[in-house]
Design a protein around this motif. Structure first.
Motif, mmCIF file in Angstrom:
data_model
loop_
_atom_site.group_PDB
_atom_site.id
_atom_site.type_symbol
_atom_site.label_atom_id
_atom_site.label_comp_id
_atom_site.label_asym_id
_atom_site.label_seq_id
_atom_site.Cartn_x
_atom_site.Cartn_y
_atom_site.Cartn_z
ATOM 1 N N TYR A 37 0.916 -1.182 0.169
ATOM 2 C CA TYR A 37 0.052 -0.070 -0.021
ATOM 3 C C TYR A 37 0.958 1.204 -0.027
ATOM 4 O O TYR A 37 0.483 2.168 -0.557
ATOM 5 N N GLU A 72 1.638 4.213 -3.101
ATOM 6 C CA GLU A 72 1.409 5.842 -3.038
ATOM 7 C C GLU A 72 2.812 6.315 -3.363
ATOM 8 O O GLU A 72 2.743 7.456 -3.074
ATOM 9 N N ARG A 120 -3.455 7.618 3.788
ATOM 10 C CA ARG A 120 -4.433 6.353 3.041
ATOM 11 C C ARG A 120 -3.996 5.116 3.067
ATOM 12 O O ARG A 120 -4.815 4.170 3.344
ATOM 13 N N ASN A 140 -4.745 3.769 6.802
ATOM 14 C CA ASN A 140 -5.964 3.376 6.915
ATOM 15 C C ASN A 140 -6.353 2.160 6.133
ATOM 16 O O ASN A 140 -7.371 1.306 6.683
ATOM 17 N N ARG A 141 -5.923 1.889 4.948
ATOM 18 C CA ARG A 141 -6.234 0.532 4.366
ATOM 19 C C ARG A 141 -5.628 -0.745 5.241
ATOM 20 O O ARG A 141 -6.329 -1.733 5.283
ATOM 21 N N ALA A 154 -7.962 -1.379 7.880
ATOM 22 C CA ALA A 154 -9.303 -1.947 7.589
ATOM 23 C C ALA A 154 -8.968 -3.307 7.259
ATOM 24 O O ALA A 154 -9.738 -4.033 7.811
ATOM 25 N N PRO A 188 -8.241 10.075 4.556
ATOM 26 C CA PRO A 188 -8.903 9.566 3.404
ATOM 27 C C PRO A 188 -10.345 10.048 2.999
ATOM 28 O O PRO A 188 -11.013 10.519 4.048
ATOM 29 N N SER A 189 -10.852 9.977 2.057
ATOM 30 C CA SER A 189 -12.359 10.359 1.573
ATOM 31 C C SER A 189 -13.230 9.723 2.415
ATOM 32 O O SER A 189 -12.994 8.596 3.079
ATOM 33 N N ASN A 223 -15.950 7.691 1.924
ATOM 34 C CA ASN A 223 -16.185 6.462 1.615
ATOM 35 C C ASN A 223 -14.953 5.544 1.907
ATOM 36 O O ASN A 223 -15.173 4.243 1.970
ATOM 37 N N GLU A 224 -13.991 5.849 2.167
ATOM 38 C CA GLU A 224 -12.867 5.185 2.509
ATOM 39 C C GLU A 224 -12.464 5.098 4.214
ATOM 40 O O GLU A 224 -11.877 4.187 4.621
ATOM 41 N N ARG A 225 -13.149 5.719 4.860
ATOM 42 C CA ARG A 225 -12.996 5.965 6.216
ATOM 43 C C ARG A 225 -13.681 4.872 7.093
ATOM 44 O O ARG A 225 -14.619 4.183 6.687
#
Length: 347
Positions: free
Chosen positions: A57, A61, A246, A249-250, A253, A337-338, A340-342
């Motif tokens: 990830y 980036e 970002r 955050n991934r 998740a 993050p945006s 919908n990514e949170r």
């Protein structure tokens, strides 16, 4: 005319030959190197960092992130502020203290992970210490960079402890639980889950032999560890900050969806740790330090500005700091993050 054309073609071929090695030597893509320091040695609750790295990830980036062990949540702040590291996983309260005194060089928080305060003072289960007042005249030990130790003046102020009557002893982290168990000190500073699971590793049953005086039970509704970045990185490469956040955050998740995959990534980094204990530490960290009612409203990574303002005031008052940093100086939500990514639920 044909002879002249042939000469020109030959000359062109000779001119191109020296250029070819240089052209092929140019990299197709150059990743931005980032140095990151953790809060502590490699443990289960760092799974998301290593899984994000393992699954590429960071690389997606355009980042080349080197992750090093740390020596305390408070120490991470100074390591980033000094320029030794670009990124740290450290205590936001230590950052408040630093920013009040060094506003021009202070790092800034960009992703809040520990929304519940884990700070505690542990005592033996059979100890006569039951309340903060009972700590007066006692010896409390902890690593110099421990977050609970650093916040003890704030805790003492809120609970009316005569802080001068307490003997604070700096010790090596590896000695903490055993010194308490052997009665060499009256109490120890630390994070609840750090002490609990380190005690287990030392053969000490924390449920039978330890009790905890938690800061949160006495009005210290503070945030704790966050991803912090240097002021220079924010100014010079904001896109790298966004990409870093970002990617992590991934990773979070993914660990929430598959904790065993997260532990695989930790074990690949440090094969000698006790997987069962570190898995339990990861689970407890998620349950005890990352679950807060505000999560459903602001999402993991973000903060409640009013709650952060109160936390800043607690730290400033407790340390007698001459200036009060703004919420924006401590935490910048622009790199999250945006929507919908949170992450809005840890279930």
């Amino acid at each position: 005319m044909p002879a002249m054309t042939g000469c020109l073609k030959t000359a062109a071929r000779w001119l191109l030959v020296p250029l070819l090695p240089a052209l092929f030597a140019l990299p197709a893509h150059s990743d931005t190197p980032l140095r990151m320091v953790l809060n502590w040695t490699y443990q289960g609750p760092q799974a998301w960092f290593f899984l994000a790295q393992e699954r590429g990830y960071f690389a997606e980036e355009g980042l080349d992130v080197r992750i090093d062990q740390g020596s305390g949540s408070g120490a991470a702040v100074g390591s980033v502020a000094s320029g030794t590291y670009d990124v740290g996983f450290g205590d936001i309260n230590a950052l408040i203290n630093y920013a009040a005194q060094h506003p021009d060089t202070a790092p800034v928080g960009v992703y809040m992970l520990y929304t519940q305060p884990p700070f505690t003072i542990a005592v033996a289960a059979d100890s006569d210490i039951h309340t903060p007042a009972d700590l007066e005249g006692r010896t409390i030990a902890g690593p110099a960079n421990d977050g609970a130790l650093r916040l003890f003046p704030a805790f003492a102020s809120l609970t009316n402890i005569d802080v001068d009557s307490v003997d604070v002893m700096n010790i090596e982290p590896r000695l903490r639980e055993q010194m308490l168990s052997r009665g060499q000190v009256d109490a120890v500073f630390g994070f609840v889950n750090t002490i609990r699971f380190n005690a287990m590793l030392a053969g000490i049953d924390p449920d039978e032999r330890l009790r905890f005086i938690r800061y949160s039970d006495y009005g210290m509704d503070l945030y704790s560890n966050a991803l912090i970045v240097s002021r220079q990185l924010v100014e010079d490469n904001p896109d790298a900050v966004r990409g870093l956040v970002r990617a992590i955050n991934r990773g979070i998740a993914d660990v929430l969806a598959d904790r065993e995959a997260g532990m695989d990534a930790v074990m690949a980094q440090e094969p000698l740790i006790n997987r069962d204990v570190e898995t339990a530490r990861l689970d407890a960290t998620i349950d005890d330090e990352m679950r807060h009612p505000e999560l459903a409203d602001v999402g993991l990574g973000n903060i409640d500005p009013q709650r952060m303002q109160k936390a800043i005031e607690i730290v400033v008052d407790a340390y007698g700091l001459e200036s009060t940093p703004s919420v924006e100086a401590i935490f910048d939500a622009r790199y999250l993050p945006s929507e919908n990514e949170r992450i809005y639920s840890l279930d």
